[in-house]
Design an enzyme around this catalytic site. Structure first.
Site, PDB file in Angstrom:
ATOM      1  N   CYS A 171       0.877  -1.182  -0.149  1.00 26.87           N
ATOM      2  CA  CYS A 171      -0.057  -0.182   0.032  1.00 26.87           C
ATOM      3  C   CYS A 171       0.851   1.273   0.001  1.00 26.87           C
ATOM      4  O   CYS A 171       0.312   2.358   0.168  1.00 26.87           O
ATOM      5  CB  CYS A 171      -0.875   0.188   1.158  1.00 26.87           C
ATOM      6  SG  CYS A 171      -0.149  -0.596   2.849  1.00 26.87           S
ATOM      7  N   ASP A 178       2.868   2.193   2.197  1.00 29.07           N
ATOM      8  CA  ASP A 178       3.089   2.786   3.906  1.00 29.07           C
ATOM      9  C   ASP A 178       4.521   2.829   4.132  1.00 29.07           C
ATOM     10  O   ASP A 178       5.197   1.729   3.713  1.00 29.07           O
ATOM     11  CB  ASP A 178       2.318   2.087   4.672  1.00 29.07           C
ATOM     12  CG  ASP A 178       0.768   2.236   4.695  1.00 29.07           C
ATOM     13  OD1 ASP A 178       0.388   3.228   3.856  1.00 29.07           O
ATOM     14  OD2 ASP A 178       0.120   1.767   5.359  1.00 29.07           O
ATOM     15  N   CYS A 222      -2.306   4.810   6.070  1.00 34.00           N
ATOM     16  CA  CYS A 222      -3.515   4.777   6.573  1.00 34.00           C
ATOM     17  C   CYS A 222      -3.805   5.061   7.949  1.00 34.00           C
ATOM     18  O   CYS A 222      -2.981   4.730   8.860  1.00 34.00           O
ATOM     19  CB  CYS A 222      -4.316   3.696   5.856  1.00 34.00           C
ATOM     20  SG  CYS A 222      -3.743   2.097   6.653  1.00 34.00           S
ATOM     21  N   CYS A 256      -1.097  -3.888   8.598  1.00 36.69           N
ATOM     22  CA  CYS A 256      -0.685  -2.647   9.211  1.00 36.69           C
ATOM     23  C   CYS A 256      -0.115  -3.119  10.464  1.00 36.69           C
ATOM     24  O   CYS A 256       0.966  -2.696  10.971  1.00 36.69           O
ATOM     25  CB  CYS A 256      -1.701  -1.567   9.334  1.00 36.69           C
ATOM     26  SG  CYS A 256      -2.581  -1.206   7.915  1.00 36.69           S
TER      27      CYS A 256
END
Lengths: 142, 236
Positions: A37, A39, A64, A107
């Site tokens: 993603c 990140d 996020c 995450c």
């Protein structure tokens, strides 16, 4: 997809955002990323050299809400733990605490990776053996 | 019963009984719509080899041609099975077209077909894998994000500082340049991949190309996010 209240709380009031002196021998820095993603997460710890207790932890995450909440929670959890205890933090604990949905599990993995990377960096700086078995790392003696 | 290669076992048309290659949406002999084959991939839907360079105008023409042939409206009077199959085939065709026409979606799809997991998704119990992002890329992306954040913060606080806007514009040009560089590297990897398909190259070489594509797509996602963020900052 709705974020849980805890995620929103950490997102709106992130704990321990900031940075520590990267060059200090007491500080370990972990910089990790989730290419899926895009990140990036930096997590830093300051370890008391006598007690091996993590006295301070800071993070900075670009990603996020779940990634920010996971790293915010991670800094809260590592504080007050010894490095060995902190190594025991699992991403599944973060998932449970924040009620992360399956699509956001990565995450929490990122936060766990960041803790390990920060501790790994600190160990490397201080000549502590990177070994899973040794409960009490022997301080590098001259 | 005749068999071709392992994957494309020929099936018989349900209506006229003639042999229809697996993955064909309709029978060439009698023209009847067929049930979608189990696990048919998007390349097969269009009768294409698993190559990354695609003739887009031809793909589009084929898509429209097949859509016209399979459209559910044409099957209003047909049997319930055929009505269902025309729906299934049309939705498969739409998915296939949407994926193949987009260069990035196509590349990611091919990697998945080749057994490479790209999306997030280590299982909850999954052991942390070694980070596959090179540290210097992380450093670079982190730094760029920091700069971008600073510019955004400053802009939010103060009046519209022309210097900040200029900095952001410069950052945008820089990120877009990096994105273009990644895309051109990706295109040369496509060519290398397609050559291995043509030459039936041995595995170590194809694995190497796959790894390079994965690394490039990783980099691309980071840069794409930066482009998105800088654009947002400039719009507000």
């Amino acid at each position: 997809m709705a974020y849980s209240d805890k995620v929103i709380d950490h997102y709106n009031h992130p704990r321990n955002v900031g940075q520590l002196d990267k060059s200090s021998t007491e500080v370990g820095t972990g910089l990790v990323g989730a290419p899926e993603c895009g990140d990036v997460m930096r997590l830093q710890i300051r370890v008391n050299p006598d007690t091996q207790v993590i006295e301070e932890a800071k993070f900075k995450t670009f990603g996020c809400g779940s990634a920010i909440a996971s790293s915010s929670l991670a800094t809260e959890w590592v504080k007050g733990k010894t490095v060995d205890q902190a190594m025991g933090i699992k991403n599944t604990d973060i998932v449970k605490e924040l009620s992360l949905p399956p699509v956001k599990i990565h995450c929490s993995v990122l936060a766990e990776d960041a803790i390990r990377a920060a501790i790994g960096d600190w160990k490397k700086k201080n000549g502590v053996e990177e070994q899973a078995g040794s409960a009490v790392p022997v301080a590098a003696a001259d | 019963m005749q068999t071709a290669e392992s994957q494309s076992v020929n099936a018989a048309c349900w209506s006229c009984g003639s042999a229809a290659p697996a993955g064909k949406a309709w029978c060439d002999a009698c023209g009847k719509v067929q049930a979608p084959s189990e696990g048919v991939d998007y390349f097969t839907v269009f009768g294409l080899p698993r190559k990354l360079r695609i003739d887009l105008p031809a793909l589009e023409r084929n898509f429209y041609r097949m859509s016209r042939k399979l459209h559910p409206d044409l099957y209003a009077q047909a049997s319930p099975e055929e009505r269902q199959w025309s729906l299934d085939q049309t939705s498969l065709l739409n998915d296939a077209y949407r994926t193949l026409k987009d260069p990035i979606a196509r590349t990611e799809y091919l990697l998945r077909l080749e057994g490479i997991q790209i999306e997030a998704g280590r299982s909850e119990e999954g052991k942390p894998k070694d980070s596959r992002v090179p540290p210097d890329l992380l450093e670079e992306v982190f730094e760029l994000n920091m700069q971008l954040e600073e510019m955004r913060m400053n802009r939010k606080m103060g009046e519209d500082d022309p210097q900040l806007r200029a900095d952001l514009e410069k950052a945008r040009t820089q990120f877009e340049g990096q994105l273009a560089a990644v895309d051109s590297s990706l295109e040369s990897l496509w060519t290398r991949w397609d050559t291995t398909i043509d030459n039936d190259t041995c595995e170590p070489e194809t694995d190497k190309i796959k790894d390079e594509i994965v690394a490039l797509l990783d980099r691309r996602r980071y840069i794409r996010n930066l482009v998105r963020d800088v654009n947002e900052a400039l719009e507000t």
